[in-house]
Write a protein that holds these residues in place. Structure first.
Motif, mmCIF file in Angstrom:
data_model
loop_
_atom_site.group_PDB
_atom_site.id
_atom_site.type_symbol
_atom_site.label_atom_id
_atom_site.label_comp_id
_atom_site.label_asym_id
_atom_site.label_seq_id
_atom_site.Cartn_x
_atom_site.Cartn_y
_atom_site.Cartn_z
ATOM 1 N N GLY A 73 -24.286 12.807 39.943
ATOM 2 C CA GLY A 73 -25.314 12.413 40.986
ATOM 3 C C GLY A 73 -26.157 13.603 41.170
ATOM 4 N N THR A 74 -25.771 14.895 40.913
ATOM 5 C CA THR A 74 -26.552 16.107 41.039
ATOM 6 C C THR A 74 -27.413 16.172 39.923
ATOM 7 O OG1 THR A 74 -24.778 17.256 42.121
ATOM 8 C CG2 THR A 74 -26.510 18.311 41.437
ATOM 9 N N GLN A 75 -27.097 15.534 38.746
ATOM 10 C CA GLN A 75 -27.997 15.835 37.780
ATOM 11 C C GLN A 75 -29.045 14.851 38.098
ATOM 12 O OE1 GLN A 75 -26.028 15.354 34.104
ATOM 13 N NE2 GLN A 75 -25.308 17.291 34.060
ATOM 14 N N THR A 76 -28.789 13.658 38.449
ATOM 15 C CA THR A 76 -29.805 12.695 38.625
ATOM 16 C C THR A 76 -31.061 13.356 39.616
ATOM 17 O OG1 THR A 76 -28.678 10.913 38.245
ATOM 18 C CG2 THR A 76 -30.548 10.417 39.802
ATOM 19 N N LEU A 80 -35.128 14.255 39.185
ATOM 20 C CA LEU A 80 -36.069 13.952 40.088
ATOM 21 C C LEU A 80 -36.952 15.193 40.636
ATOM 22 C CD1 LEU A 80 -34.453 10.922 42.156
ATOM 23 C CD2 LEU A 80 -36.133 10.729 40.360
ATOM 24 N N VAL A 81 -36.308 16.330 40.989
ATOM 25 C CA VAL A 81 -36.957 17.532 41.339
ATOM 26 C C VAL A 81 -37.866 18.083 40.269
ATOM 27 C CG1 VAL A 81 -36.690 19.825 42.031
ATOM 28 C CG2 VAL A 81 -35.196 17.983 43.172
ATOM 29 N N TYR A 129 -43.630 4.639 33.970
ATOM 30 C CA TYR A 129 -42.882 4.575 32.707
ATOM 31 C C TYR A 129 -42.704 6.248 32.368
ATOM 32 C CZ TYR A 129 -41.483 3.385 27.946
ATOM 33 O OH TYR A 129 -40.845 3.562 26.759
ATOM 34 N N LEU A 130 -43.791 7.004 32.145
ATOM 35 C CA LEU A 130 -43.199 8.308 31.767
ATOM 36 C C LEU A 130 -42.345 9.294 32.690
ATOM 37 C CD1 LEU A 130 -44.167 10.980 30.085
ATOM 38 C CD2 LEU A 130 -45.906 11.695 31.533
ATOM 39 N N GLN A 131 -42.294 8.828 33.837
ATOM 40 C CA GLN A 131 -41.463 9.362 34.968
ATOM 41 C C GLN A 131 -39.859 8.821 34.509
ATOM 42 O OE1 GLN A 131 -41.961 8.713 39.160
ATOM 43 N NE2 GLN A 131 -39.749 9.317 39.530
ATOM 44 N N HIS A 132 -39.860 7.631 34.402
ATOM 45 C CA HIS A 132 -38.457 7.291 33.928
ATOM 46 C C HIS A 132 -37.924 7.624 32.571
ATOM 47 C CE1 HIS A 132 -35.179 4.141 33.260
ATOM 48 N NE2 HIS A 132 -35.670 3.992 31.900
ATOM 49 N N ARG A 133 -38.795 7.822 31.618
ATOM 50 C CA ARG A 133 -38.213 8.432 30.336
ATOM 51 C C ARG A 133 -38.209 9.815 30.385
ATOM 52 N NH1 ARG A 133 -35.904 5.888 27.100
ATOM 53 N NH2 ARG A 133 -36.549 7.041 25.208
ATOM 54 N N PHE A 134 -38.842 10.680 31.125
ATOM 55 C CA PHE A 134 -38.650 12.024 31.483
ATOM 56 C C PHE A 134 -37.405 12.069 32.079
ATOM 57 C CE2 PHE A 134 -38.638 15.887 34.161
ATOM 58 C CZ PHE A 134 -39.230 16.552 33.496
ATOM 59 N N CYS A 135 -36.938 11.458 33.191
ATOM 60 C CA CYS A 135 -35.677 11.715 33.981
ATOM 61 C C CYS A 135 -34.392 11.258 32.970
ATOM 62 C CB CYS A 135 -35.805 10.883 35.224
ATOM 63 S SG CYS A 135 -36.750 11.447 36.418
ATOM 64 N N ALA A 137 -34.480 11.840 29.762
ATOM 65 C CA ALA A 137 -34.306 12.931 28.859
ATOM 66 C C ALA A 137 -33.783 14.174 29.402
ATOM 67 C CB ALA A 137 -35.751 13.200 28.100
ATOM 68 N N TYR A 138 -34.358 14.060 30.874
ATOM 69 C CA TYR A 138 -33.757 15.567 31.238
ATOM 70 C C TYR A 138 -32.198 15.457 31.696
ATOM 71 C CZ TYR A 138 -33.618 19.477 34.808
ATOM 72 O OH TYR A 138 -33.399 20.407 35.515
ATOM 73 N N ARG A 139 -31.721 14.333 31.992
ATOM 74 C CA ARG A 139 -30.260 14.041 32.308
ATOM 75 C C ARG A 139 -29.660 14.271 30.819
ATOM 76 N NH1 ARG A 139 -32.119 10.126 35.903
ATOM 77 N NH2 ARG A 139 -31.888 8.448 34.130
ATOM 78 N N ALA A 140 -30.094 13.666 29.872
ATOM 79 C CA ALA A 140 -29.443 13.898 28.610
ATOM 80 C C ALA A 140 -29.364 15.349 27.999
ATOM 81 C CB ALA A 140 -30.111 13.284 27.466
ATOM 82 N N TYR A 141 -30.458 15.926 28.511
ATOM 83 C CA TYR A 141 -30.209 17.542 27.929
ATOM 84 C C TYR A 141 -29.600 18.197 28.943
ATOM 85 C CZ TYR A 141 -34.223 17.459 24.584
ATOM 86 O OH TYR A 141 -35.004 17.185 23.470
ATOM 87 N N ALA A 142 -29.714 18.017 30.371
ATOM 88 C CA ALA A 142 -28.762 18.808 31.258
ATOM 89 C C ALA A 142 -27.328 18.347 30.893
ATOM 90 C CB ALA A 142 -28.936 18.253 32.666
ATOM 91 N N GLY A 143 -26.817 17.215 30.368
ATOM 92 C CA GLY A 143 -25.490 17.140 29.986
ATOM 93 C C GLY A 143 -24.966 18.043 28.733
ATOM 94 N N ARG A 144 -25.595 18.466 28.040
ATOM 95 C CA ARG A 144 -25.606 19.604 27.071
ATOM 96 C C ARG A 144 -25.353 20.959 27.439
ATOM 97 N NH1 ARG A 144 -29.952 17.548 22.597
ATOM 98 N NH2 ARG A 144 -29.540 15.432 22.462
ATOM 99 N N GLY A 145 -25.833 21.200 28.876
ATOM 100 C CA GLY A 145 -25.691 22.571 29.200
ATOM 101 C C GLY A 145 -27.089 23.401 29.025
ATOM 102 N N ALA A 146 -26.880 24.835 29.063
ATOM 103 C CA ALA A 146 -28.136 25.632 28.941
ATOM 104 C C ALA A 146 -28.590 25.341 27.418
ATOM 105 C CB ALA A 146 -27.905 26.967 29.252
ATOM 106 N N PRO A 147 -29.877 25.170 27.090
ATOM 107 C CA PRO A 147 -30.450 24.899 25.806
ATOM 108 C C PRO A 147 -30.412 26.353 25.188
ATOM 109 C CG PRO A 147 -32.219 24.822 27.258
ATOM 110 C CD PRO A 147 -30.924 25.013 28.300
ATOM 111 N N ALA A 148 -30.049 26.263 23.975
ATOM 112 C CA ALA A 148 -30.077 27.516 23.064
ATOM 113 C C ALA A 148 -31.575 28.237 22.658
ATOM 114 C CB ALA A 148 -29.083 27.536 21.872
ATOM 115 N N GLU A 149 -32.302 27.173 22.563
ATOM 116 C CA GLU A 149 -33.829 27.350 22.401
ATOM 117 C C GLU A 149 -34.802 26.365 23.034
ATOM 118 O OE1 GLU A 149 -34.150 29.053 17.720
ATOM 119 O OE2 GLU A 149 -33.650 26.967 18.032
#
Length: 219
Positions: A73-76, A80-81, A129-135, A137-149
């Motif tokens: 829930g925190t990732q959601t 949004l933030v 629509y952009l907001q929906h897709r952005f969020c 993508a953000y949740r998917a990236y956040a689920g992977r942890g800190a990005p290496a690049e």
């Protein structure tokens, strides 16, 4: 969570085990690290404290699944933030200036969306629509942890930093969005390449010019 934060996390986790009068095995510690790897240490610590103080669940020793349930829930909320910062910068910074956000995941999501100028030029009808897709993508990236690049900056529609350097000029400083100190860390830790690698199909955003608006196909 970064690897160098694991000792601090294990210290927090040991305190939780002491609170419940339980011993922590090396196997259990490794399971906890694997389960919490995708989240930030501050978020995990806060979730553990919340569990301890919960009048119902707090009487039982927390399991990784209990904390993951809270943190998803925190990732959601984080997504949004993050979108709120992007929406604000669209109006305040604009398409022609380079920009650096205080969160590298925002950079990755905007690259997926086609780059900073394209995001800035989306129409009012396209923004939801952009907001929906952005969020997503953000949740998917956040689920992977800190990005290496990640891209150190998002280049505006004007000349990029490399074009200035070719003619011996100092490129203009990018606009910093969010926490300025954190944004400088993002700038210093990123790569100059605009695209790191091919975007996963599940995260790729379609050409927004082809998104139907008001029941008709956009030109």
């Amino acid at each position: 969570m970064h690897a160098d934060e694991y000792p601090k996390f294990l210290e927090v986790l040991a305190g939780v085990h002491d609170f419940y009068g339980k011993d922590m095995s090396d196997f259990a510690a490794q399971l906890w690290i694997e389960a919490m790897r995708a989240f930030e240490l501050q978020q995990v610590s806060k979730a553990l404290s919340g569990h301890l103080m919960d009048p119902d669940r707090g009487q039982f020793m927390p399991k990784p699944a209990d904390i993951v349930r809270q943190l998803q829930g925190t990732q959601t909320d984080r997504a949004l933030v993050a979108w709120g910062k992007v929406a604000s910068a669209i109006g305040q910074v604009g398409a022609y200036s380079d920009v650096v956000f205080d969160d590298p995941l925002i950079h990755l999501c905007i690259v997926d969306a086609g780059g900073w100028p394209k995001v800035c030029r989306t129409t009012y009808e396209e923004q939801s629509y952009l907001q929906h897709r952005f969020c997503e993508a953000y949740r998917a990236y956040a689920g992977r942890g800190a990005p290496a690049e990640y891209p150190s900056r998002l280049t505006g529609a004007g000349s990029g930093p490399d074009e200035y350097l070719k003619v011996g000029m100092t490129p203009p400083a990018p606009r910093l969005v969010g926490d300025k100190a954190r944004a400088r860390e993002v700038l210093a830790g990123g790569t100059s390449a605009m695209r790191i690698s091919a975007t996963p199909a599940a995260l790729a955003l379609p050409d927004l010019r082809r998104v139907p608006t008001h029941g008709r196909e956009a030109a």
